[in-house]
Design a protein around this motif. Structure first.
Motif, short mmCIF file in Angstrom:
data_model
loop_
_atom_site.label_atom_id
_atom_site.label_comp_id
_atom_site.label_asym_id
_atom_site.label_seq_id
_atom_site.Cartn_x
_atom_site.Cartn_y
_atom_site.Cartn_z
N VAL A 1 -3.13 3.65 9.57
CA VAL A 1 -3.54 3.95 8.19
C VAL A 1 -5.03 4.28 8.14
N ARG B 1 -8.00 5.06 5.80
CA ARG B 1 -8.30 4.87 4.39
C ARG B 1 -9.54 5.67 3.98
N ASP B 2 -10.72 5.10 4.13
CA ASP B 2 -11.92 5.78 3.62
C ASP B 2 -12.57 6.68 4.66
N GLN C 1 -4.22 -7.69 5.37
CA GLN C 1 -3.92 -6.42 4.70
C GLN C 1 -4.50 -6.40 3.30
N GLU D 1 -7.25 -3.50 2.25
CA GLU D 1 -6.97 -2.61 1.13
C GLU D 1 -8.09 -2.69 0.10
N HIS E 1 -19.69 3.82 2.64
CA HIS E 1 -18.51 3.09 2.19
C HIS E 1 -18.98 2.09 1.12
N SER F 1 -9.79 1.19 7.45
CA SER F 1 -8.66 1.72 8.22
C SER F 1 -8.06 0.63 9.10
N GLU G 1 -10.93 -0.83 1.56
CA GLU G 1 -10.56 0.52 2.00
C GLU G 1 -10.93 0.76 3.46
N GLU H 1 0.83 -1.20 0.00
CA GLU H 1 0.00 0.00 0.00
C GLU H 1 0.87 1.26 0.00
#
Length: 648
Positions: free
Chosen positions: A284, A286-287, A432, A436, A498, A441, A439, A69
């Motif tokens: 991380v 993400r969305d 992971q 990914e 989402h 977190s 999306e 990522e």
């Protein structure tokens, strides 16, 4: 202006011809470029390599099978392919490996210009990370430091191996080093071409450390203490002293009695860990998590669920996160759901999610933790790790597209050792891939702990082991709070559903997993629905199961049937010292054996999910399940205690 008709016709003809020539030329160029690109592809250590030129300098980019990522990358200077163990390990971890040949330029301004052009090309065309890890061996130290000094914001970290830190040491040889007359002549010519006439005017790594220190660029040097070519005393030792004085961070690994060669380390774990620590973020977003915050603020209420194994069930990170949420939203009335069950894996989680979490109504925020149990309890394959976690995430977003989800990776000793060697544990790598795709977190607590232990900022005992102590749980809760703050403190934090991915990562993932009612089983001889007589049974029992009715059998040949719709069937069982073997036939096919015994069953009635089949044709099916014999040779009898049959 008005044209005569004949001139207009001629003009139209010329315009058409011009358009034709442009299109023809464009087509030809595209064709040539495609041929050139095809010719430029090669292989390096089993990975695809693209060869090209930048400003007349040879260059290439080695691509991982699946980019990590953010597309992190490491940029090698000089001696490509020599002692490649670090580069290979990083490729396996999803890093790109880059090289631009500026040999014979000794880090001169001309070399820096070529590297600038290379950087712009690969970052733009291949969408690589803006900040890169630099790797330089020997004279490669000159270019990595000189380029970094002019581009400190583009550097994540620097790994230098027996690096030349000043041309006065090598190639000039004005100190204790041997130097090289031929290389010194080339060096001066390279700098003269850039307008530098005197050796004293050459700016090298030792002269340009202030910009790197201000940018907080971490350094790692590996040196042989007996190096006579690039002596430590007038290179790395001087750089280390200066960098620390400037407030910079540098680690030096010394190899006693080793000269200039061999470079690197036989086991590259410390190097790989260093690079990954500074190129990958352990928190991380993400969305975004704006949806849940909107509910907590506007509705002054919210439901937050936690699902996982014993790490979730225990009074660890979960109550700390609950406390943080209540402090952040003091007016909100929260419904906190603890759906952690010790020993259970993501497969079991996917099967029980609907009944044990979503039956309470809309869930606004979900925390998921299964990396450790997928690794140590279930010993899942990569596919089963994906099936389980994808099942959870898919069901969650189907239940409420506005649900914000956070997945946390905890750690055990085996996973810790793997991370310290620079590898990603199987369960984490698989999870992971799923997060990914969705999306979602994530909190990479496992990597954070591995880094702190390796940096001697924490010990495994202080952290607390597989079931963290308050200190370890506080580290996790703080990371989650940091993640939430990153989203919630943003002024323009947008609320939006989402989106579910267009397709599953694995078509057999447990996206429709569920617990089947006990009464759907058609019982024949030997099976009963009852609460077991636990006091009469050997082995430890967990209180949460001791009052539950379940499907029980303790005689070989006990038979039942089940009709179900879907493509998978299994059993969520308590497997104790007397756990037996079930034989299962689906749709009239041959019976297959499934051992219920787990390695922990000898002392405990252990909760686990055993899947009989996961890739059936979609639709209606009928299965016959029989108790066969004891799995444990020392057991007095064979038994099966099925909490629930499961389907997907």
């Amino acid at each position: 202006m008005i044209f005569p008709s004949c001139l207009a016709r001629e003009t139209s003809f010329f315009v058409k011809m011009l358009i034709f020539l442009i299109l023809a030329t464009s087509t030809a160029v595209t064709y040539v470029d495609a041929q050139e690109e095809a010719r430029s592809k090669s292989q390096w250590q089993g990975f695809e390599r693209a060869d090209f030129e930048v400003e007349g300098r040879k260059a290439w980019l080695v691509k991982p099978d699946r980019p990590a990522e953010g597309k992190p990358w490491i940029w090698r200077a000089r001696f490509f392919g020599h002692e490649p163990q670090t580069d290979i390990a990083l490729l396996q971890a999803g890093y790109h490996l880059a090289y631009c040949d500026v040999g014979g330029l000794f880090g001169s301004p001309t070399a820096v210009q070529h590297w600038n052009a290379f950087y712009e090309k690969v970052v733009r065309e291949h969408e690589l990370a803006q900040r890169v890890a630099l790797e330089g061996m020997s004279r490669g130290g000159l270019i990595i430091y000189n380029w970094a000094a002019e581009n400190p914001g583009k550097v994540a970290c620097i790994y230098a191996d027996a690096p030349v830190c000043t041309v006065s040491s090598w190639p000039q040889g004005s100190g204790v080093g041997k130097g090289s007359a031929g290389a010194w002549k080339q060096c001066m010519a390279a700098y003269a071409a850039a307008g530098v006439k005197e050796p004293s005017e050459i700016q090298g790594p030792l002269d340009r450390l202030d910009t790197l220190a201000k940018a907080d660029v971490p350094l790692l040097h590996i040196v042989g203490d007996a190096d006579e070519v690039v002596p430590v005393s007038e290179n790395t030792a001087v750089l280390e002293q200066k960098y620390k004085a400037l407030g910079g961070t540098i680690e030096v690994i010394h190899k006693p009695s080793v000269g200039h060669h061999p470079h690197s380390l036989t086991e590259p774990g410390p190097i790989v860990r260093f690079v990954r620590q500074h190129c990958e973020n352990n928190i991380v977003l993400r969305d975004g998590l704006a949806n849940s915050a909107g509910v907590f603020e506007k509705e002054a209420k919210g439901t937050v669920a936690f699902i996982g194994g014993s790490i979730t069930q225990m009074n660890g990170y979960r109550p700390m996160v609950c406390e943080n949420l209540q402090k952040r939203f003091p007016k909100a009335k929260f419904n906190f759901i603890n759906a952690g069950i010790s020993s259970t894996c993501s497969t079991t989680g996917a099967c029980r999610l609907q009944e044990q979490v979503f039956h309470q109504g809309r869930v606004d925020m979900l925390f998921v933790e299964f990396a450790v149990n997928d690794d140590q309890d279930a010993a899942h394959s990569r596919q089963n790790c994906i099936r389980g976690l994808e099942g959870i995430l898919h069901q969650a977003l189907a239940h409420n597209p506005n649900m914000d989800i956070v997945v946390t990776f905890f750690v055990n000793t085996k996973m810790l050792e793997s991370l310290q060697r620079g590898h990603t544990p199987l369960s984490i790598a698989a999870h992971q891939r799923v997060i990914e795709h969705y999306e979602v977190s994530s909190i990479h607590l496992a990597k954070e702990i591995a880094e702190r232990i390796s940096d001697e900022k924490l010990t495994w005992a202080q952290y607390g082991g597989v079931h963290p102590k308050p200190l370890g749980n506080r580290i996790c809760a703080n990371m989650i709070q940091q993640l939430c703050n990153e989203s919630w403190d943003t002024e323009n934090s947008e609320t939006k559903p989402h989106a579910l991915p267009a397709q599953l990562l694995d078509r057999t993932s447990y996206a429709n997993a569920r617990l089947l009612p006990l009464t759907e089983a058609q019982l024949e001889s030997g099976w009963r629905i009852e609460v077991p007589a636990w006091k009469e049974l050997a082995g430890s029992k967990r209180e949460q199961f001791t009052k539950l009715e379940m499907l029980c059998a303790d005689s070989a040949g006990a038979t039942m049937h089940i009709e179900f719709t879907g493509r998978a069937l299994g059993a969520y069982v308590l497997a104790g010292p007397d756990a037996g073997v079930l034989e299962v036939s689906i749709d009239g096919h041959a019976f297959q054996d499934f051992n219920l015994l787990h390695r922990h069953s000898k002392r405990l009635h252990y909760p686990r999910t055993v899947m009989f089949q996961s890739d059936l044709p979609p639709g209606k099916h009928k299965a016959t399940i029989r108790l066969k014999q004891a799995a444990n040779a020392g057991a007095a009898q064979s038994a099966a205690r099925i909490l629930r049959l499961v389907a997907n």
